[in-house]
Scaffold this active site. Sequence first.
Site, short mmCIF file in Angstrom:
data_model
loop_
_atom_site.label_atom_id
_atom_site.label_comp_id
_atom_site.label_asym_id
_atom_site.label_seq_id
_atom_site.Cartn_x
_atom_site.Cartn_y
_atom_site.Cartn_z
N CYS A 74 8.68 3.25 5.11
CA CYS A 74 8.24 2.69 6.39
C CYS A 74 7.82 3.82 7.33
CB CYS A 74 9.35 1.86 7.02
SG CYS A 74 8.94 1.21 8.63
N ASP A 94 -5.86 -2.21 -12.89
CA ASP A 94 -5.47 -1.84 -11.52
C ASP A 94 -6.01 -2.87 -10.53
OD1 ASP A 94 -4.15 -0.27 -9.69
OD2 ASP A 94 -5.78 1.18 -9.43
N GLU A 95 -5.40 -2.97 -9.37
CA GLU A 95 -5.85 -3.87 -8.29
C GLU A 95 -5.96 -5.32 -8.77
OE1 GLU A 95 -5.80 -2.64 -5.41
OE2 GLU A 95 -6.43 -0.54 -5.51
N MET A 133 0.86 -1.18 0.00
CA MET A 133 0.00 0.00 0.00
C MET A 133 0.91 1.25 0.00
SD MET A 133 -3.29 -1.07 0.60
CE MET A 133 -4.11 0.30 1.39
N CYS A 184 10.30 -3.66 10.80
CA CYS A 184 9.21 -3.08 11.57
C CYS A 184 7.92 -3.88 11.38
CB CYS A 184 9.00 -1.63 11.16
SG CYS A 184 10.45 -0.61 11.50
N GLN A 208 -4.73 -7.91 -7.70
CA GLN A 208 -4.83 -8.94 -6.65
C GLN A 208 -6.26 -9.34 -6.34
OE1 GLN A 208 -4.05 -5.73 -5.96
NE2 GLN A 208 -5.50 -5.11 -4.38
N CYS A 251 8.75 -1.60 6.69
CA CYS A 251 9.87 -2.39 6.19
C CYS A 251 9.81 -3.77 6.84
CB CYS A 251 11.19 -1.70 6.51
SG CYS A 251 11.62 -1.76 8.25
N THR A 310 -0.29 2.69 -8.43
CA THR A 310 -1.31 3.29 -9.29
C THR A 310 -0.76 4.52 -10.01
OG1 THR A 310 -3.02 2.40 -7.88
CG2 THR A 310 -3.68 4.18 -9.36
ZN LIG Z 1 10.92 0.22 9.35
#
Ligand SMILES: [Zn+2]
Length: 178
Positions: free
Chosen positions: A140, A83-84, A13, A175, A86, A172, A18
Amino acid sequence: MQKGKLEIICGSMFSGKTEELIRRVKRARFAKQKVIVFKPSIDTRFNKDKIVSHDSSTIDCVVINKPIEMVTLAAKYDVIGIDEIQFFDDSIIDCCNTLIQKGKRIIGAGLDMDYEGNPFGPTPKLLAIADEVSKVRAICTKCGKSANFSHRIVAGESQVMLGEKNEYQPRCRNCFIK
Ligand SMILES: [Zn+2]
């Protein structure tokens, strides 16, 4: 007849997938190619027949329920944006192969992983058959490094949960695991 090709733009995300799709579509239109763009009916965020990126650029699109609809609707076009990706089922693989055989250039964009870090929908298979893959990165939200995971910040165990900045944050690998 010249065969077409498949380009896939994937990432988390807020990674600019896009935006990149819209950029390529606009360039193809400048080159006087006929372009049609599709999105799945499940994605009702923003505007129903537009694709809107996070930086607010927009292009018109056709909303479809099943990938097979693309094969007829795209007959007289040179370039096909999707687009999209998935959110479609695996029948998108055969449909893309059919369109490539007909000489079409396909540019697909979508999430490569779901909020748990697992491959999402048909994206991994599309990556496998693609001629070109661009993996784009977000930043991130915890440490500022480049991010390719989508961390869900609200409760919910369904793989498909449409959302924006209130629901998801790019993270990332470090995290995301924490
Ligand atoms: Zn991170």
